[in-house]
Design a protein around this motif. Structure first.
Motif, PDB file in Angstrom:
ATOM      1  N   GLY A 295      72.431 -18.100  22.902  1.00  0.00           N
ATOM      2  CA  GLY A 295      71.353 -18.509  23.802  1.00  0.00           C
ATOM      3  C   GLY A 295      71.851 -19.184  25.062  1.00  0.00           C
ATOM      4  N   ARG A 296      72.931 -19.932  24.976  1.00  0.00           N
ATOM      5  CA  ARG A 296      73.495 -20.627  26.138  1.00  0.00           C
ATOM      6  C   ARG A 296      74.087 -19.656  27.159  1.00  0.00           C
ATOM      7  NH1 ARG A 296      71.808 -25.636  26.711  1.00  0.00           N
ATOM      8  NH2 ARG A 296      71.666 -26.676  24.719  1.00  0.00           N
ATOM      9  N   LYS A 297      74.403 -18.439  26.744  1.00  0.00           N
ATOM     10  CA  LYS A 297      74.969 -17.449  27.660  1.00  0.00           C
ATOM     11  C   LYS A 297      73.900 -16.727  28.475  1.00  0.00           C
ATOM     12  CE  LYS A 297      78.987 -16.368  24.810  1.00  0.00           C
ATOM     13  NZ  LYS A 297      79.675 -15.302  24.076  1.00  0.00           N
ATOM     14  N   LEU A 298      72.662 -16.813  28.057  1.00  0.00           N
ATOM     15  CA  LEU A 298      71.590 -16.061  28.705  1.00  0.00           C
ATOM     16  C   LEU A 298      70.947 -16.880  29.821  1.00  0.00           C
ATOM     17  CD1 LEU A 298      69.992 -14.582  25.487  1.00  0.00           C
ATOM     18  CD2 LEU A 298      71.641 -13.500  27.002  1.00  0.00           C
ATOM     19  N   ALA A 299      70.543 -16.200  30.861  1.00  0.00           N
ATOM     20  CA  ALA A 299      70.024 -16.873  32.054  1.00  0.00           C
ATOM     21  C   ALA A 299      68.668 -17.530  31.834  1.00  0.00           C
ATOM     22  CB  ALA A 299      69.923 -15.880  33.201  1.00  0.00           C
ATOM     23  N   ARG A 300      67.864 -17.000  30.938  1.00  0.00           N
ATOM     24  CA  ARG A 300      66.518 -17.543  30.748  1.00  0.00           C
ATOM     25  C   ARG A 300      66.470 -18.620  29.684  1.00  0.00           C
ATOM     26  NH1 ARG A 300      61.426 -13.964  30.808  1.00  0.00           N
ATOM     27  NH2 ARG A 300      60.834 -16.030  30.221  1.00  0.00           N
ATOM     28  N   GLN A 301      67.576 -19.202  29.347  1.00  0.00           N
ATOM     29  CA  GLN A 301      67.625 -20.256  28.331  1.00  0.00           C
ATOM     30  C   GLN A 301      66.713 -21.387  28.770  1.00  0.00           C
ATOM     31  OE1 GLN A 301      68.935 -23.439  27.589  1.00  0.00           O
ATOM     32  NE2 GLN A 301      69.020 -23.121  25.414  1.00  0.00           N
ATOM     33  N   PRO A 302      65.858 -21.902  27.884  1.00  0.00           N
ATOM     34  CA  PRO A 302      64.859 -22.894  28.308  1.00  0.00           C
ATOM     35  C   PRO A 302      65.433 -24.131  29.005  1.00  0.00           C
ATOM     36  CG  PRO A 302      64.315 -22.069  26.135  1.00  0.00           C
ATOM     37  CD  PRO A 302      65.661 -21.493  26.492  1.00  0.00           C
ATOM     38  N   ASP A 303      66.625 -24.561  28.642  1.00  0.00           N
ATOM     39  CA  ASP A 303      67.197 -25.726  29.312  1.00  0.00           C
ATOM     40  C   ASP A 303      67.539 -25.443  30.770  1.00  0.00           C
ATOM     41  OD1 ASP A 303      66.992 -27.065  26.940  1.00  0.00           O
ATOM     42  OD2 ASP A 303      69.101 -26.812  26.400  1.00  0.00           O
ATOM     43  N   TYR A 304      67.803 -24.199  31.108  1.00  0.00           N
ATOM     44  CA  TYR A 304      68.177 -23.825  32.473  1.00  0.00           C
ATOM     45  C   TYR A 304      66.972 -23.565  33.364  1.00  0.00           C
ATOM     46  CZ  TYR A 304      72.639 -22.773  30.177  1.00  0.00           C
ATOM     47  OH  TYR A 304      73.783 -22.832  29.450  1.00  0.00           O
ATOM     48  N   ARG A 305      65.827 -23.347  32.769  1.00  0.00           N
ATOM     49  CA  ARG A 305      64.659 -22.939  33.541  1.00  0.00           C
ATOM     50  C   ARG A 305      64.220 -23.996  34.541  1.00  0.00           C
ATOM     51  NH1 ARG A 305      59.972 -20.202  30.569  1.00  0.00           N
ATOM     52  NH2 ARG A 305      59.740 -19.394  32.644  1.00  0.00           N
ATOM     53  N   GLN A 306      64.294 -25.263  34.183  1.00  0.00           N
ATOM     54  CA  GLN A 306      63.846 -26.322  35.086  1.00  0.00           C
ATOM     55  C   GLN A 306      64.679 -26.346  36.363  1.00  0.00           C
ATOM     56  OE1 GLN A 306      61.140 -27.756  35.901  1.00  0.00           O
ATOM     57  NE2 GLN A 306      60.939 -28.940  34.024  1.00  0.00           N
ATOM     58  N   ALA A 307      65.987 -26.136  36.234  1.00  0.00           N
ATOM     59  CA  ALA A 307      66.844 -26.143  37.422  1.00  0.00           C
ATOM     60  C   ALA A 307      66.726 -24.839  38.205  1.00  0.00           C
ATOM     61  CB  ALA A 307      68.293 -26.366  37.012  1.00  0.00           C
ATOM     62  N   ALA A 308      66.511 -23.734  37.507  1.00  0.00           N
ATOM     63  CA  ALA A 308      66.464 -22.433  38.169  1.00  0.00           C
ATOM     64  C   ALA A 308      65.148 -22.187  38.888  1.00  0.00           C
ATOM     65  CB  ALA A 308      66.703 -21.324  37.155  1.00  0.00           C
ATOM     66  N   TYR A 309      64.057 -22.709  38.345  1.00  0.00           N
ATOM     67  CA  TYR A 309      62.740 -22.484  38.926  1.00  0.00           C
ATOM     68  C   TYR A 309      62.106 -23.835  39.255  1.00  0.00           C
ATOM     69  CZ  TYR A 309      63.529 -18.008  36.658  1.00  0.00           C
ATOM     70  OH  TYR A 309      64.069 -16.827  36.265  1.00  0.00           O
ATOM     71  N   PRO A 310      62.412 -24.395  40.407  1.00  0.00           N
ATOM     72  CA  PRO A 310      61.794 -25.681  40.766  1.00  0.00           C
ATOM     73  C   PRO A 310      60.295 -25.506  40.965  1.00  0.00           C
ATOM     74  CG  PRO A 310      62.984 -24.777  42.619  1.00  0.00           C
ATOM     75  CD  PRO A 310      63.259 -23.878  41.457  1.00  0.00           C
TER      76      PRO A 310
END
Length: 82
Positions: A39-54
């Motif tokens: 899951g950490r390798k995928l771009a849509r991982q929920p932890d990354y969404r906040q930084a990727a989509y302000p």
């Protein structure tokens, strides 16, 4: 992958598919089923969404105490009513 009655793909099927195709699953519950390392390798991982989509709205206020949205609405109304 099997579809549910509502037409969404099931989380377990998407988690299995993510092992072969490195696209992030559209069903975010698939991250609960898949291994965390994958899951950490995928771009849509929920932890990354906040930084990727302000957030689309700006709640930062200027010196006049108004946010950018309020200033934009005022400029729009001035222009459209003129």
């Amino acid at each position: 992958m099997r579809r549910t009655r509502k037409g969404r793909y099931r989380a377990d099927g998407q988690a299995a598919f993510a092992q072969f195709m490195p696209n992030g699953p559209s069903n975010l519950n698939a991250y609960k089923v898949m291994p965390e390392k994958l899951g950490r390798k995928l771009a849509r991982q929920p932890d990354y969404r906040q930084a990727a989509y302000p957030p689309m709205h700006s709640d930062t206020f200027g010196s006049d105490g108004r946010c950018n949205g309020e200033r934009l609405r005022e400029r729009w109304n001035d222009w459209i009513l003129t």
